[in-house]
Design an enzyme around this catalytic site. Structure first.
Site, PDB file in Angstrom:
ATOM      1  N   HIS A 123      -8.877   3.692  -1.531  1.00 23.17           N
ATOM      2  CA  HIS A 123      -7.517   3.176  -1.381  1.00 23.17           C
ATOM      3  C   HIS A 123      -7.167   2.207  -2.520  1.00 23.17           C
ATOM      4  CE1 HIS A 123      -3.818   1.944   0.343  1.00 23.17           C
ATOM      5  NE2 HIS A 123      -4.246   1.051   1.214  1.00 23.17           N
ATOM      6  N   LYS A 132     -10.046   6.342   3.820  1.00 19.04           N
ATOM      7  CA  LYS A 132     -11.370   5.946   4.325  1.00 19.04           C
ATOM      8  C   LYS A 132     -12.508   6.371   3.389  1.00 19.04           C
ATOM      9  CE  LYS A 132     -13.984   4.207   5.842  1.00 19.04           C
ATOM     10  NZ  LYS A 132     -15.410   4.266   5.818  1.00 19.04           N
ATOM     11  N   CYS A 137       0.830  -1.223   0.000  1.00 21.70           N
ATOM     12  CA  CYS A 137       0.000   0.000   0.000  1.00 21.70           C
ATOM     13  C   CYS A 137       0.855   1.261   0.000  1.00 21.70           C
ATOM     14  CB  CYS A 137      -0.907   0.013   1.219  1.00 21.70           C
ATOM     15  SG  CYS A 137      -1.889  -1.469   1.384  1.00 21.70           S
ATOM     16  N   CYS A 175     -13.244   0.896   8.194  1.00 18.45           N
ATOM     17  CA  CYS A 175     -12.338   0.350   7.168  1.00 18.45           C
ATOM     18  C   CYS A 175     -12.343   1.217   5.913  1.00 18.45           C
ATOM     19  CB  CYS A 175     -12.799  -1.040   6.733  1.00 18.45           C
ATOM     20  SG  CYS A 175     -13.043  -2.204   8.076  1.00 18.45           S
TER      21      CYS A 175
HETATM   22  C1  LIG Z   1     -14.757  -3.551   4.827  1.00 14.60           C
HETATM   23  C2  LIG Z   1     -14.877  -4.604   3.735  1.00 14.60           C
HETATM   24  C3  LIG Z   1     -14.673  -5.995   4.334  1.00 14.60           C
HETATM   25  C4  LIG Z   1     -16.276  -4.500   3.113  1.00 14.60           C
HETATM   26  O1  LIG Z   1     -16.360  -5.421   2.067  1.00 14.60           O
HETATM   27  P1  LIG Z   1     -17.791  -6.036   1.635  1.00 14.60           P
HETATM   28  O2  LIG Z   1     -18.553  -6.395   2.872  1.00 14.60           O
HETATM   29  O3  LIG Z   1     -17.559  -7.103   0.638  1.00 14.60           O
HETATM   30  O4  LIG Z   1     -18.475  -4.801   1.004  1.00 14.60           O
HETATM   31  P2  LIG Z   1     -19.091  -4.692  -0.464  1.00 14.60           P
HETATM   32  O5  LIG Z   1     -18.003  -4.338  -1.425  1.00 14.60           O
HETATM   33  O6  LIG Z   1     -19.950  -5.894  -0.745  1.00 14.60           O
HETATM   34  O7  LIG Z   1     -20.030  -3.449  -0.297  1.00 14.60           O
HETATM   35  C5  LIG Z   1     -21.224  -3.507   0.487  1.00 14.60           C
HETATM   36  C6  LIG Z   1     -21.682  -2.079   0.772  1.00 14.60           C
HETATM   37  O8  LIG Z   1     -20.794  -1.474   1.732  1.00 14.60           O
HETATM   38  C7  LIG Z   1     -20.154  -0.349   1.131  1.00 14.60           C
HETATM   39  N1  LIG Z   1     -18.751  -0.416   1.551  1.00 14.60           N
HETATM   40  C8  LIG Z   1     -17.826  -1.326   1.191  1.00 14.60           C
HETATM   41  N2  LIG Z   1     -16.678  -1.108   1.842  1.00 14.60           N
HETATM   42  C9  LIG Z   1     -16.901  -0.027   2.622  1.00 14.60           C
HETATM   43  C10 LIG Z   1     -16.091   0.685   3.515  1.00 14.60           C
HETATM   44  N3  LIG Z   1     -14.850   0.295   3.732  1.00 14.60           N
HETATM   45  N4  LIG Z   1     -16.609   1.753   4.158  1.00 14.60           N
HETATM   46  C11 LIG Z   1     -17.909   2.113   3.936  1.00 14.60           C
HETATM   47  N5  LIG Z   1     -18.724   1.473   3.093  1.00 14.60           N
HETATM   48  C12 LIG Z   1     -18.206   0.416   2.437  1.00 14.60           C
HETATM   49  C13 LIG Z   1     -20.301  -0.490  -0.358  1.00 14.60           C
HETATM   50  O9  LIG Z   1     -20.321   0.767  -1.005  1.00 14.60           O
HETATM   51  C14 LIG Z   1     -21.623  -1.178  -0.443  1.00 14.60           C
HETATM   52  O10 LIG Z   1     -22.662  -0.217  -0.264  1.00 14.60           O
HETATM   53  P3  LIG Z   1     -24.004  -0.278  -1.144  1.00 14.60           P
HETATM   54  O11 LIG Z   1     -24.610  -1.631  -0.806  1.00 14.60           O
HETATM   55  O12 LIG Z   1     -24.784   0.902  -0.645  1.00 14.60           O
HETATM   56  O13 LIG Z   1     -23.539  -0.184  -2.555  1.00 14.60           O
HETATM   57  C15 LIG Z   1     -13.796  -4.328   2.627  1.00 14.60           C
HETATM   58  O14 LIG Z   1     -14.056  -3.069   2.066  1.00 14.60           O
HETATM   59  C16 LIG Z   1     -12.384  -4.356   3.210  1.00 14.60           C
HETATM   60  O15 LIG Z   1     -11.843  -5.425   3.527  1.00 14.60           O
HETATM   61  N6  LIG Z   1     -11.755  -3.190   3.362  1.00 14.60           N
HETATM   62  C17 LIG Z   1     -10.360  -3.117   3.809  1.00 14.60           C
HETATM   63  C18 LIG Z   1      -9.420  -3.126   2.612  1.00 14.60           C
HETATM   64  C19 LIG Z   1      -7.996  -3.330   3.027  1.00 14.60           C
HETATM   65  O16 LIG Z   1      -7.673  -4.162   3.856  1.00 14.60           O
HETATM   66  N7  LIG Z   1      -7.088  -2.571   2.423  1.00 14.60           N
HETATM   67  C20 LIG Z   1      -5.689  -2.649   2.742  1.00 14.60           C
HETATM   68  C21 LIG Z   1      -5.418  -1.862   3.945  1.00 14.60           C
HETATM   69  S1  LIG Z   1      -3.842  -2.162   4.648  1.00 14.60           S
END
Ligand SMILES: CC(C)(COP(=O)(O)OP(=O)(O)OC[C@H]1O[C@@H](n2cnc3c(N)ncnc32)[C@H](O)[C@@H]1OP(=O)(O)O)[C@@H](O)C(=O)NCCC(=O)NCCS
Length: 389
Positions: free
Chosen positions: A337, A333, A88, A211
């Site tokens: 990312h 956020k 990242c 997240c």
């Molecule tokens: C948080 C997380 C698990 C959510 O994934 P998910 O449950 O599969 O979410 P989806 O992609 O199916 O999206 C579901 C809904 O949540 C929303 N959403 C997804 N991630 C989100 C987040 N991080 N914050 C807010 N909303 C989020 C989407 O827009 C979607 O909304 P909608 O239904 O209104 O369209 C995933 O975003 C994640 O793992 N994030 C961290 C990424 C990471 O680790 N990066 C490296 C960092 S070191």
């Protein structure tokens, strides 16, 4: 250790795609951001002497070795390029390599483009891919994905200091407020502390809104010698500090979970080089992959004492035009990312802020901006300082 530089280095142009779920290919979005930055700098592609392209999972969109692809699509295939992966933190580490080459006098103008295209693979696959950036032997293969690793840091912080999950939620609320003012942000949605607290638990104590999302996107900057910038007569900003640092790759190798050694090392080097202290910084784009990370970052960067980062959030000090604006772009956020692009995107924000192009999210009277971007849980890190001219 100190270095002798031949040239002062400036950023003369910046551009970006929107961050989010994008339909175009990884090479298309790389070009869109690069062309945007070249246009912003008011130069011709043939003036670019080299390209630094940061990317982590090109393999997910069937294109690695992106450097020559970007240069060819810009019509400058004869120019050298380097494709850089540092999880990242790839974007800022790529910028650092480009910076060092301009400072050393090898090139007078170079392109730095960061890009990622992963959302089409879905959450399960993207989570698995990203876990390859951890120390996989100790972490990824045991099922410790990044939300889990940062949850361990959050739990340690809650245990060690006077902090609550609501404090972390306030970081998300603030960054979503800023992201609403950024037309290129991925998640443009006003949220409340209750929304965060009631969102689904991802890895306790972290919930959905603690997240960052998985994002696609590309960002690009043009950097050059001070002489080139002056001769060119366009808006530019100066790079006044550059620092790099490292930490044990796996969390288990660290003495404390509530500090990231690489941030402290990189920040100290950057402040020393610039001859300034944290008090001189007007705003910062920091690596808030999870809300806990922003709190830890602001302490490690010297803006607040250890354990006091949460108080600053509670008091609104880190809001847009608070005592120090943290993540005016919306941060990872809300802005999103796209991991290979993130570090470059932070520099795009600093360029826009210091050249009067940040619109409604302008930090008033800002003169000095900082970028902080790390790989994995902070195993690698780069900090840069910029000054308006
Ligand atoms: C948080 C997380 C698990 C959510 O994934 P998910 O449950 O599969 O979410 P989806 O992609 O199916 O999206 C579901 C809904 O949540 C929303 N959403 C997804 N991630 C989100 C987040 N991080 N914050 C807010 N909303 C989020 C989407 O827009 C979607 O909304 P909608 O239904 O209104 O369209 C995933 O975003 C994640 O793992 N994030 C961290 C990424 C990471 O680790 N990066 C490296 C960092 S070191």
């Amino acid at each position: 250790m100190s270095a002798t530089f031949v040239e002062k280095v400036c950023v003369i142009g910046a551009g970006s795609t929107k961050y989010g779920k994008l339909d175009d290919s990884i090479s298309d979005i790389s070009i869109q951001a690069s062309v945007d930055a070249i246009g912003s700098a008011g130069i011709e592609p043939k003036e670019i002497k080299a390209g630094y392209i940061s990317n982590v999972f090109g393999i997910a969109d069937k294109q690695v070795h992106l450097g020559p692809v970007v240069m060819s699509n810009l019509g400058i295939s004869e120019r050298p390029s380097l494709t850089i992966e540092s999880a990242c933190g790839s974007g800022s580490i790529s910028f650092r390599e480009a910076y060092a080459n301009v400072a050393a006098g090898f090139y007078d103008v170079v392109l730095v483009t960061g890009v990622e295209k992963v959302t089409h693979t879905g959450t399960d696959w993207t989570t698995t891919y990203f876990s390859y950036c951890s120390d996989f032997f100790y972490e990824g293969q045991s099922g410790a994905s990044f939300p889990g690793l940062f949850a361990s840091m959050a739990r340690a912080y809650l245990t060690e200091f006077k902090a609550t999950e609501e404090d972390f939620a306030m970081v998300a609320v603030k960054n979503h407020e800023n992201g609403l003012l950024n037309p290129k942000a991925h998640l443009r949605k006003k949220i409340s502390v209750d929304d965060v607290m009631n969102s689904a638990v991802v890895a306790s104590p972290l919930k959905l809104y603690d997240c960052c999302p998985f994002s696609d996107g590309a960002s690009s900057v043009i950097i050059c010698s001070e002489k080139f910038a002056k001769d060119h007569g366009k808006d530019y900003i100066e790079v006044i500090g550059s620092g790099r640092g490292g930490s044990p790759a796996a969390l288990q190798g660290r003495e404390h979970l509530t500090t990231i050694p690489s941030t402290k090392i990189a920040a100290e080097a950057a402040y020393k080089m610039a001859g300034i202290t944290p008090k001189d910084v007007d705003f910062a784009e920091v690596h808030d992959c999870f809300t806990i990370a922003e709190v830890i970052d602001t302490e490690d960067l010297g803006f607040f004492e250890k354990g006091k980062g949460v108080e600053a959030v509670r008091e609104g000090q880190t809001k847009l035009n608070g005592s120090i604006s943290i993540n005016p772009s919306g941060g990872l956020k809300s802005k999103g990312h796209p991991i290979g692009a993130t570090g470059v995107g932070q520099i795009v924000e600093v360029f826009d802020q210091l050249t009067g192009k940040a619109g409604e999210r302008t930090v008033n009277d800002a003169k000095i901006g900082l970028t902080h971007n790390f790989g994995a849980t902070g195993a690698s890190c780069a900090v840069h300082l910029f000054k308006s001219v």
